[in-house]
Scaffold this active site. Structure first.
Site, mmCIF file in Angstrom:
data_model
loop_
_atom_site.group_PDB
_atom_site.id
_atom_site.type_symbol
_atom_site.label_atom_id
_atom_site.label_comp_id
_atom_site.label_asym_id
_atom_site.label_seq_id
_atom_site.Cartn_x
_atom_site.Cartn_y
_atom_site.Cartn_z
ATOM 1 C CB SER A 1 18.833 -12.795 11.517
ATOM 2 O OG SER A 1 17.939 -14.308 10.525
ATOM 3 C CG ASP B 1 17.698 -19.644 16.214
ATOM 4 O OD1 ASP B 1 17.902 -19.879 15.953
ATOM 5 O OD2 ASP B 1 17.985 -18.459 16.504
ATOM 6 C CG HIS C 1 15.957 -17.036 14.064
ATOM 7 N ND1 HIS C 1 17.069 -16.561 13.976
ATOM 8 C CD2 HIS C 1 15.828 -16.339 12.606
ATOM 9 C CE1 HIS C 1 17.447 -15.797 13.758
ATOM 10 N NE2 HIS C 1 16.911 -15.782 12.631
#
Lengths: 586, 586
Positions: B162, B327, B360
């Site tokens: 991320s 995601d 995610h």
């Protein structure tokens, strides 16, 4: 690219009081979750004329931030939010139908809601947050009283998108005889947990805004505009697809519009959200937003097919459901859950998943209305007259189908085979088709068609639901044939399958002589590198598969369709026939 | 089902001060967007030992709400947020590597951020909202100074998920020689407009909270906890997939946990969001959240391949990128954009899209770490020793490839053909593979492999990028063959394609005699109804296609592999060969 500060939603901002009518509801409303409302009113607009037997009335239900102004009344009128669907000569033809669109209970556009004076209060003050918790059922109860008032005992159709679709389905279940058709666009049996999460955050933003003042902000200088704007911003993201947002805001991502706002405007999408959020506070009431979104969140037609079947068991209308491929708020899968329950109940239902990039908002967008509008028109009785043209193979299939049998046609194309059966008087006919243009053509023949990929089996149907399942010239296009055979024999007592024979003499000769992947006129007339076919079965192959799967072949008819000849079963049909029809059972 | 009030994120709440070290940065930091920071500090933790030549240091970068506690230091230590990836004997093996994880600039876990005293202020007060606007580049600059302090001139790898992936890529571009590998998990070149929209709403919620007090709330009784909690709720929805939320919250949708909260708790998902939102306010600073999310939103490596190629042009590391199918915050498509730029630049890159339902958050979830962990290990040098076993056809292919040629292998399987070339000394070798298990096997041979469906063409590669493009025994499994031929000839100067011959004698005989869809040992040894093959070309068919597309056949080798025989080109290979190798060019 359109102005990024504008959205389809802007059409919902019109305040067309000129045509607004108001009905006072004399009787107290007993609410579904307890509590009661007295002295309520219902505001509404109408288009067209009610006919003598009151059989041409169409009820339109609006979405959470919509209102009764669904269409223009005349050229000088403000635009309506569904102008492209409803009006003279449109899919919902106001020259033909009497269209009624009421504002929703709990809203803030005329029908009783939290901003209205609570008749029980002394001194008089608005309900505010003490407005009772209402349900979609309560909304529909108000609409039922409006129908009584207008002298409408049965709607020709109840139509709505999003929350409006919820209302349409609630009509079909709460008052089973009250409508001939239920048309639910971009709707769902209940919200996903994700959609629920967004609504909860939106309500949290409103209710924790210090100006919310526990819902009694009406006589104060400040209202919970910040919370309401944030709720609206969040809503806007869920109404669009990610693709649509990229298209709309990525080109000038770092170049926001200049607007006056306390909200962040560093990015293009930021100025759009600030604009939409702020604008919403000028026309919408925070308590209404909380009330309506909670009603939507409490809606629960069922979590699985059995529950949904129970919900819809009594309803007596036919159905049209439409979803949009990029709608992640009310997903196509959710519409399919309803469709699967309705088909299992043998209800008349047509379902289409429209391919669109516009997300949930698709139901309001012109180009998408162009796609699903014809289906709405068809559900309301508009027909294209196309005489069904049958091939000689198809004529043979028809002859194999007993009179009055109910029939499922897999890969029904434009529905010509089912249309011929309909002419012959069959009552229960269902088509399955994945190509959108074909699906619309079949619907406009007045048939029930369901948008379905046969590679996923037949989950929409229950065991032995049909007398006959037909799959005509489609076998070669399906990958999961072995599973589909089981599925067809589960769903139908008898299966009629026609298919092109890959071992037909011309193909064998072509293969052996040319040494090329064989071709011949018909379904196998494609280049090896671009054929849409997935499977290349011979008659013998299919016989083998039936034997292997313990499937009985009750009847077999073989054709050489190039000469329009029947081939004798003893005359090596695997060589001499280019097409076979097999009647199967277990 | 796990406790719905818990989430993977809870692991990030540990406050493991025991192992925290702090470095004072003496030199002023000149920030990328202007402004400067003096007297800054960097807090960090380390694991394992730095070796003598400081060549075994791995930098781990954390996500927006993470911290330096990436792994346990010992059995008594609090859990780390990436324990399953990092530790003794793990993919990032702390017995072998010296792992460093600093807290991020602008955060609130030890490294300088908005809650720290502004040394320029008099009387002293925290920066608050006047903390300068920082970028990912600034974060990385602080980390570079930490590296200097630790005596690390070049990282063995920089790893992150991320926002941590953003930092890893920033290292690769800002300090091109500073790391040997860049490992970016669940990352993107820049946020989608949708993701940007969520961040903006989150910041709006914080900054319009009356207790935000323009960011100077530190000495007040109340903090902007409501706004921060709402921001966190929103974050949580974007970290999960809709499927994961359904699984987690739909079973007991109407049965929320009882927790003490001012937020709505009508639904199960509501109590989860309230819990997560509130808990976050006890460990995170609102100004830090605004600072970090804005830095993330400003990150922009490029909107298209050309821009991305410019961004990564100078970087000298190899890359591993991993994305997750569900995601929707940092999508697989976004990782592919980076991969496409890197492959076009001839950078060494491996890319996998892991199939997962967890959204995610997948990058933090054990079962998904089990999937991508081996790729991380491989990138850090861990190898499975598998001697490449080649068929005689493949040996012939190898002989057709010039020494030192760079080679793209489409449908490379477990990479055995490329591994053989690697043994022969070829430098630039790239595999494309869609089956995850094969992809991992190939990566663990030390090969670059890219997760790609050949039916989408070869958009990852630029014109004439390879000396040789190989497609071995894969042709029959691809639908878009005509397009793929063009693509292969665009990307490679020479194309070597091997394929099974559908007009081979045994198949023809089988077809003609049995009248069944033909089978023979090899790629065509499947039932007609379940073959994975999409195309059934004969040698003559492929010759025809080449003629039609103006493709030159430079060389042709034909085999009867059942007898391990070469078939003379004049001896009707279309009948006598079961396999062909064609060397093509244009």
């Amino acid at each position: 690219m359109s102005d990024p500060t504008e959205s389809t939603d802007d059409q919902r901002t019109a305040a067309p009081l000129k045509f607004l009518q108001t009905l006072s509801l004399d009787e107290v409303i007993e609410l579904e979750l307890g509590g009661r409302l007295s002295g309520a009113v219902c505001a509404y607009e109408t288009w067209g004329k009610l006919n003598d037997d009151a059989s041409n009335a169409v009820l339109v239900c609006h979405a959470i931030s919509g209102d009764s102004h669904v269409a223009r009344h005349d050229e000088l009128d403000d635009p309506g939010w569904w102008d492209q669907l409803i009006g003279p000569g449109k899919a919902v033809d106001t020259d033909q139908f009497f269209v009624v669109c009421p504002n929703v209970l709990g809203g803030c556009r005329g029908t009783t809601g939290p901003s209205d004076i609570d008749p029980q209060s002394n001194p008089p003050r608005p309900y505010g947050a003490s407005f009772p918790r209402i349900t979609i059922g309560d909304m529909v109860e108000v609409q039922r009283r409006l129908a009584d008032h207008l002298g409408i005992r049965r709607w020709r159709a109840v139509v709505g998108g999003s929350l409006g679709g919820h209302q349409a389905m609630m009509w079909a279940t709460k008052f089973p005889q009250s409508t001939q058709s239920c048309i639910a666009i971009a709707s769902s049996p209940r919200l996903t947990s994700q959609a629920l999460g967004f609504d909860i955050i939106a309500r949290n933003a409103i209710q924790t805004d210090p100006h919310f003042a526990e819902g009694q902000y009406y006589d104060r200088a400040d209202r919970p505009d910040t919370g309401l704007a944030i709720a609206r911003m969040l809503g806007h993201i869920t109404y669009l697809s990610s693709q649509a947002m990229t298209q709309k805001f990525d080109g000038d991502r770092h170049d926001p519009r200049e607007i006056v706002s306390d909200f962040e405007q560093r990015f293009s999408i930021g100025s759009y959200l600030a604009h939409q959020g702020q604008k919403f506070t000028t026309r919408f009431d925070a308590n209404s937003y909380v009330t309506l979104s909670m009603a939507m969140d409490l809606m629960d037609l069922g979590d699985n097919r059995l529950q949904l079947m129970e919900t819809f068991d009594d309803s007596e209308c036919d159905f049209l459901l439409v979803s949009f491929s990029s709608d992640w708020l009310f997903t196509p899968e959710q519409s399919r859950e309803i469709v699967n329950a309705l088909t299992a109940l043998n209800k008349s239902v047509t379902y289409a998943e429209i391919t669109s990039d516009a997300g949930h908002d698709s139901f309001l967008i012109g180009s998408d209305i162009d796609q699903y509008g014809p289906l709405v028109g068809a559900r309301l009785g508009e027909r294209d007259d196309m005489a069904p043209k049958l091939s000689s193979v198809e004529e043979s299939i028809i002859r194999l189908i007993p009179d009055r049998a109910n029939v499922l046609d897999l890969g029904c194309g434009d529905g010509h085979l089912l249309a011929a059966l309909k002419q012959r008087g069959h009552q229960r006919l269902v088509g399955v088709e994945v190509a959108q243009a074909n699906l619309i053509r079949a619907a406009r023949r007045g048939l029930d068609v369901i948008d379905y990929d046969l590679n996923n089996g037949l989950p929409a149907f229950i065991d032995n639901q049909f007398d006959v399942v037909v799959m005509s010239a489609t076998l070669q296009a399906v990958a999961n044939i072995a599973e589909l055979f089981d599925e067809m024999l589960r769903v139908g007592r008898r299966v009629i399958v026609s298919f092109p024979n890959f071992a037909y003499r011309a193909l064998r000769e072509d293969y052996v002589k040319r040494g090329r992947s064989p071709r011949a006129p018909g379904e196998f007339n494609f280049e090896w590198y671009n054929t849409p076919n997935r499977r290349f079965p011979s008659i013998a192959d299919v016989h083998d598969l039936c034997r292997q799967k313990n499937v009985r072949i009750d009847e077999a008819i073989y054709f050489d369709s190039t000469d329009d000849l029947r081939i004798d079963p003893n005359d090596d049909p695997n060589l001499n026939a280019d097409t076979a029809i097999l009647v199967l059972s277990r």
